[in-house]
Write a protein that holds these residues in place. Structure first.
Motif, mmCIF file in Angstrom:
data_model
loop_
_atom_site.group_PDB
_atom_site.id
_atom_site.type_symbol
_atom_site.label_atom_id
_atom_site.label_comp_id
_atom_site.label_asym_id
_atom_site.label_seq_id
_atom_site.Cartn_x
_atom_site.Cartn_y
_atom_site.Cartn_z
ATOM 1 N N LEU A 266 -27.464 44.297 -31.850
ATOM 2 C CA LEU A 266 -26.139 43.672 -31.767
ATOM 3 C C LEU A 266 -26.167 42.187 -32.126
ATOM 4 O O LEU A 266 -25.158 41.629 -32.556
ATOM 5 N N LYS A 267 -27.316 41.530 -31.965
ATOM 6 C CA LYS A 267 -27.384 40.116 -32.312
ATOM 7 C C LYS A 267 -27.184 39.906 -33.804
ATOM 8 O O LYS A 267 -26.832 38.803 -34.234
ATOM 9 N N VAL A 269 -25.127 41.947 -35.741
ATOM 10 C CA VAL A 269 -23.965 42.738 -36.131
ATOM 11 C C VAL A 269 -22.752 41.805 -36.196
ATOM 12 O O VAL A 269 -22.478 41.065 -35.243
ATOM 13 N N TRP A 270 -22.095 41.845 -37.328
ATOM 14 C CA TRP A 270 -20.856 41.072 -37.507
ATOM 15 C C TRP A 270 -19.687 42.045 -37.613
ATOM 16 O O TRP A 270 -19.754 43.025 -38.371
ATOM 17 N N THR A 284 -24.442 44.426 -41.155
ATOM 18 C CA THR A 284 -25.775 44.289 -40.576
ATOM 19 C C THR A 284 -26.721 43.844 -41.699
ATOM 20 O O THR A 284 -26.348 43.896 -42.880
ATOM 21 N N MET A 306 -16.862 45.799 -29.110
ATOM 22 C CA MET A 306 -17.976 45.323 -29.934
ATOM 23 C C MET A 306 -18.057 43.800 -29.910
ATOM 24 O O MET A 306 -19.158 43.229 -29.865
ATOM 25 N N THR A 307 -16.921 43.146 -29.936
ATOM 26 C CA THR A 307 -16.929 41.677 -29.882
ATOM 27 C C THR A 307 -17.551 41.204 -28.584
ATOM 28 O O THR A 307 -18.378 40.284 -28.560
ATOM 29 N N VAL A 310 -21.424 42.003 -28.635
ATOM 30 C CA VAL A 310 -22.191 41.079 -29.490
ATOM 31 C C VAL A 310 -22.318 39.729 -28.809
ATOM 32 O O VAL A 310 -23.401 39.116 -28.806
ATOM 33 N N SER A 311 -21.231 39.227 -28.224
ATOM 34 C CA SER A 311 -21.281 37.937 -27.539
ATOM 35 C C SER A 311 -22.272 37.967 -26.389
ATOM 36 O O SER A 311 -23.061 37.037 -26.194
ATOM 37 N N LEU A 314 -25.909 38.008 -27.646
ATOM 38 C CA LEU A 314 -26.345 36.696 -28.128
ATOM 39 C C LEU A 314 -26.609 35.735 -26.977
ATOM 40 O O LEU A 314 -27.461 34.848 -27.087
ATOM 41 N N PRO A 332 -17.956 35.924 -31.133
ATOM 42 C CA PRO A 332 -19.356 35.576 -31.370
ATOM 43 C C PRO A 332 -19.443 34.508 -32.455
ATOM 44 O O PRO A 332 -18.619 34.447 -33.366
ATOM 45 N N ARG A 336 -25.999 32.381 -36.414
ATOM 46 C CA ARG A 336 -26.853 32.824 -35.314
ATOM 47 C C ARG A 336 -28.316 32.617 -35.680
ATOM 48 O O ARG A 336 -28.668 32.581 -36.859
#
Length: 947
Positions: A266-267, A269-270, A284, A306-307, A310-311, A314, A332, A336
């Motif tokens: 997930l770090k 993943v946009w 990805t 998902m937002t 991901v946040s 991170l 996010p 990164r």
């Protein structure tokens, strides 16, 4: 005394502490001891989780005891210590952390059914423990184990909230503890929500593991992983990958397709909402795909989850407070810093990138490493090396690397770079598309079998255009044109013995007619072999004027055979005609020799001097890469010495506009040219390298003097054009324009302003060529000076036909032991000392000014002798100046005179300086012809008269 609310809080802590320690002893310890040394991996993992839960439970109990102690101390204290002393209020974060850690440990056990698995290990306690643990997955009610381990815990937090709220209401708004209570209320409210959400996720995750096959469960199941969203609950269709099921965990996005599992960290993943309200784009590092929901609500639900996920990934932990229904998830960051290893076949296969990312691609500063030892540290853009970077490529032998410190564009080396190869060869210059292209210098390894240095132009990785190569083993230097890595076109070869060849080269060898100039000024004109030996028809002109015209060939014993006509009637050549035998002038037009050096600067100016391209086009300075190879501490912002820093390009352009007046401009240009970090200084520094590569060492040959002289003048013109280009850009930034410059003004600025500033940079090599070219005349001059120095002042003045009334004898102050006839080196002493300073200056203008001051000193001496109204006739100047020159004893005066004549500003032609220089030339020629001691002394002069 404490208030009723505080007393209730004290009782609450006492009850919870007593109850919780009993739970630890009666439940947790038996579970931990059920199988202290399990042999299977599953048993070991369950035991580890229960041990962690046991440890966090004891830590929570210890914090409760400390909180209880602080409350008791407050209740027993005669004089109130204030609520600030209560641990629950003064150190809420510490208390809160203990509750959070226990919650995490408990839910980890729930997610993987650790309680059930461990309780089966001990027969004597199996029945009781199983009864307590069997109902966990069914809900919270009716489960003894859950009630013992979790319900008192939850109930206690709820009681905290009730009592803290009551305490808040009883305190005055201005009470010192009001802020502490308010903070505690907020934190425990968040804790309550966190506990509820954590248990719900653990139960949902446990249910998921039951629904998956054992193979998938083994791949995906970890105690800390939690299910956040399942496509079976909110359906989505995955484009391009055709996934059957989508699982969103708190650390990964998982796509199940047939028997394969696609897992995405997930770090990295946009999430990008598409224009279609039902589409969600997922980026990805190695995959791009889309989620298509059945309706906009589904898309919003997935995007929200998902937002948030991901946040949280991170951050390294779950948001606290966790995302509530009335809160929007924090977006996010686009940029990164994460490590990732590429698995797909391609350029980055098995490489690990650690650094900055943007939109699922390396972007910013980072490090890229391959398993074979290759690595690249530097700037990236959209997944490719772009900007400054340092790349190490291992060689077959141990501890050998190719080290590339370069600028990169779209994954390939471009612009300026420094490369040190495992073979110890070093290249400094320009690249294009990964190949050497433009100007560059290639040095062989110091211990190589054949040592060389090439300084010149490259094209697509090969030497092409004008360049100089020095073969140190053979003692030769080639100056000329190249093509496809071979000498091709007009060229000059200079040997260590002082011989010079000039001709046309093809395929790395001389072909067709050429000339050979020897150290003794002998000249051969004819054809050569490919090894530069005489072959075929040719003509030799010897230094004494004899000529040999015939045919030449080599014998078996490597001797030279000839058949021709020897002409011995010719007169010895005039030294001036010998000096005219200069090489390279017509073959290499000065305007086209070093275009590879000028071009990057012109490109930089043409683009408007963008600061981000300053280093890429004009070069940089970096510490020794041999240190970099060992330490790899080379993140690329520390390439330049801070004391050499000249500021940003914007500052440089602003400073240009502040120094446009003549005097200020001269000072500014002097400072700029002396700083190799300034664009003008960098350009001059590179031109110095080319000059040294051509004319120092083996290249210090008198037949290259005129070629070097015109090269210095061309550099001055190019540097002035470079300054004008920078000024034009600076004015354009201010909305102004630069007026055109006519030829006369340009020549005045080049010779009067810029040439004096740059000549010191080339003077050593240039003056050496003048010394060699005029060595014979300077030798005759030195012998004449030696002869003239034997004479005392009066005898020398008489010998030089200086009229006696011009002798400055009364200007002398003699001691009691001196006579006028014996005075030496006293007459015109001030003029002599002034003329001696001519060798302490570099630029012709300064030397001419010294010559003028010498003339003024002679004139001043005459006025002291003959009166202030006396004017020195020009006819009398020559013998007087000969006297001063002879007493000044300036070495290599011929080289000095010719350098002044060649490099002086044309504006002085026909003026006083030109006249004085011509007079000095006449003195020089006159002294060369003097051999007074042997031939020209009057017969009545004997040795005593000389002294």
């Amino acid at each position: 005394m404490c208030s009723p609310m505080e007393a209730a809080l004290l009782r609450l802590e006492e009850i919870f502490s007593t109850t919780f320690i009993q739970t630890i002893h009666s439940i947790l310890q038996p579970l931990v001891l059920a199988d202290p040394e399990p042999s299977d991996p599953c048993g070991k993992e369950c035991l580890r989780l229960l041990q962690q839960l046991h440890e966090n439970a004891r830590r929570l109990w210890e914090v409760t005891e400390q909180s209880l102690l602080s409350l008791r101390q407050r209740s027993c204290c005669q004089r109130s210590t204030g609520l600030e002393a209560v641990l629950l209020l003064s150190n809420t974060d510490r208390v809160l952390q203990a509750y959070v850690e226990y919650t995490k440990s408990y839910t980890d056990c729930v997610a993987v059914q650790a309680f059930q698995k461990v309780s089966k290990k001990r027969r004597s306690q199996r029945k009781a423990l199983w009864q307590r643990s069997s109902g966990i997955s069914e809900g919270l009610e009716g489960t003894t184990l859950c009630k013992d381990l979790y319900q008192p815990f939850v109930h206690h937090v709820q009681q905290y909230m009730r009592l803290l709220l009551s305490l808040r209401d009883t305190l005055d708004e201005n009470h010192p503890a009001q802020k502490l209570v308010m903070c505690a209320v907020t934190l425990f409210r968040n804790l309550e929500y966190f506990m509820k959400q954590a248990l719900g996720q653990a139960v949902a995750t446990q249910a998921l593991w039951h629904s998956l096959s054992s193979r998938l469960r083994d791949v995906l199941c970890t105690p800390t992983r939690r299910l956040l969203q399942d496509s079976q609950d909110i359906p989505v269709v995955v484009t391009s990958l055709q996934a059957e099921r989508v699982l969103l965990f708190d650390d990964a996005l998982v796509l199940l397709q047939d028997h394969s599992v696609h897992t995405f960290d997930l770090k990295l993943v946009w999430v990008d909402p598409g224009q279609d309200k039902c589409v969600l784009h997922i980026l990805t590092p190695e995959e791009e795909f889309s989620f298509v929901a059945s309706n906009p609500k589904g898309q919003i639900a997935w995007q929200r989850k998902m937002t948030q996920a991901v946040s949280q990934a991170l951050c390294g932990k779950k948001d606290f407070p966790v995302l509530g229904s009335d809160q929007e998830p924090s977006m996010p960051p686009e940029c990164r810093c994460v490590a990732y290893t590429f698995h797909r076949e391609g350029r980055l296969y098995q490489a690990t990138y650690e650094g900055e990312w943007r939109q699922a691609k390396p972007h910013g500063k980072g490090t890229l490493k391959w398993p074979d030892g290759r690595n690249h540290v530097g700037d990236f853009c959209q997944g490719l090396e772009h900007g400054f970077g340092i790349c190490l490529v291992p060689q077959a032998s141990e501890d050998k690397f190719d080290c590339y410190k370069c600028h990169w564009r779209e994954g390939r080396m471009c612009d300026y770079g420094i490369c040190e190869y495992g073979t110890d060869q070093v290249y400094k210059g320009y690249f294009q598309a990964g190949l050497r292209h433009g100007f560059g210098i290639l040095d062989s390894a110091p211990q190589a079998p054949q040592t060389f240095r090439y300084t010149g132009h490259w094209e697509r990785g090969q030497r092409s255009g004008y360049g100089i190569e020095e073969d140190r083993d053979r003692g030769e230097r080639y100056i000329g044109m190249w093509q496809a890595d071979q000498r091709h076109g007009p060229g000059v070869v200079v040997t260590q013995a002082g011989d010079c060849y000039q001709g046309t080269f093809q395929g790395d060898k001389m072909a067709g007619p050429g000339i050979l100039l020897c150290e003794d000024d002998s000249l051969y004109e004819g054809t050569f072999t490919r090894e530069l030996t005489l072959l075929g028809k040719g003509k030799v002109t010897f230094s004494n004027g004899f000529t040999l015209d015939g045919s030449f060939s080599s014998g078996t014993d490597k001797g030279l055979y000839t058949q021709g006509v020897l002409d011995m009637a010719a007169l010895p050549p005039n030294p001036s005609s010998t000096r005219k035998r200069q090489l390279g002038l017509g073959a290499f037009p000065v305007e086209s020799r070093w275009q590879g050096v000028y071009s990057p600067f012109r490109d930089f100016v043409r683009l408007g001097c963008p600061g981000e391209l300053q280093e890429a086009l004009l070069g940089f300075h970096v510490q020794s890469s041999r240190e970099l190879r060992k330490s790899q501490e080379y993140l690329c912002d520390e390439r330049s010495d801070p004391k050499d820093c000249v500021g940003s390009m914007e500052d440089i352009l602003k400073e240009l506009l502040q120094h446009r007046e003549p005097k200020a401009l001269q000072q500014y240009l002097g400072k700029a040219l002396s700083n190799s970090q300034h664009p003008l200084g960098k350009l001059l520094h590179t031109l110095m390298l080319t000059f040294q590569a051509t004319y120092s060492g083996i290249g210090a040959n008198k037949h290259l003097q005129e070629m070097a002289q015109e090269e210095v003048k061309q550099h001055a013109r190019e540097l002035w054009a470079a300054y004008r280009g920078l000024l034009k850009v600076a004015l354009r930034h201010q909305g102004q324009s630069l007026e055109e410059e006519n030829t006369e003004t340009r020549n005045l600025q080049v010779h009067g302003l810029l040439l004096p500033l740059i000549l010191p940079s080339f003077y050593s090599e240039l003056f050496t060529l003048y010394l060699l070219l005029h060595e014979r005349e300077d030798g005759l001059y030195s012998r004449g000076i030696t002869n003239l120095s034997l004479l005392p002042d009066t005898k020398l003045l008489e010998f030089l036909d200086v009229q006696e009334h011009l002798w400055p004898l009364k200007d002398l102050k003699l001691t009691s032991n001196q006579r006028y006839s014996l005075v030496r080196d006293k007459c015109f002493l001030s003029a002599t000392e002034c003329l001696q300073k001519i060798i302490t200056t570099v630029h012709p203008q300064e030397k001419l000014e010294t010559l003028e001051k010498t003339y003024r000193e002679i004139e001043a001496t005459m006025k002291r002798v003959l009166g202030p109204e006396y004017k020195l006739p020009m006819d009398d100047l020559l013998p007087l100046l000969v006297y001063v020159v002879s007493r000044a004893r300036i070495q290599h005066l011929g080289a000095e005179i010719h350098l002044i004549r060649d490099m002086m500003d044309p504006i002085h032609t026909g003026g006083l300086h030109d006249f004085l220089l011509t007079t000095l030339e006449s003195c020089y020629e006159h002294i060369q012809k003097e051999d007074m001691r042997l031939h020209r002394l009057p017969s009545h002069w004997g040795p005593r008269e000389l002294w």
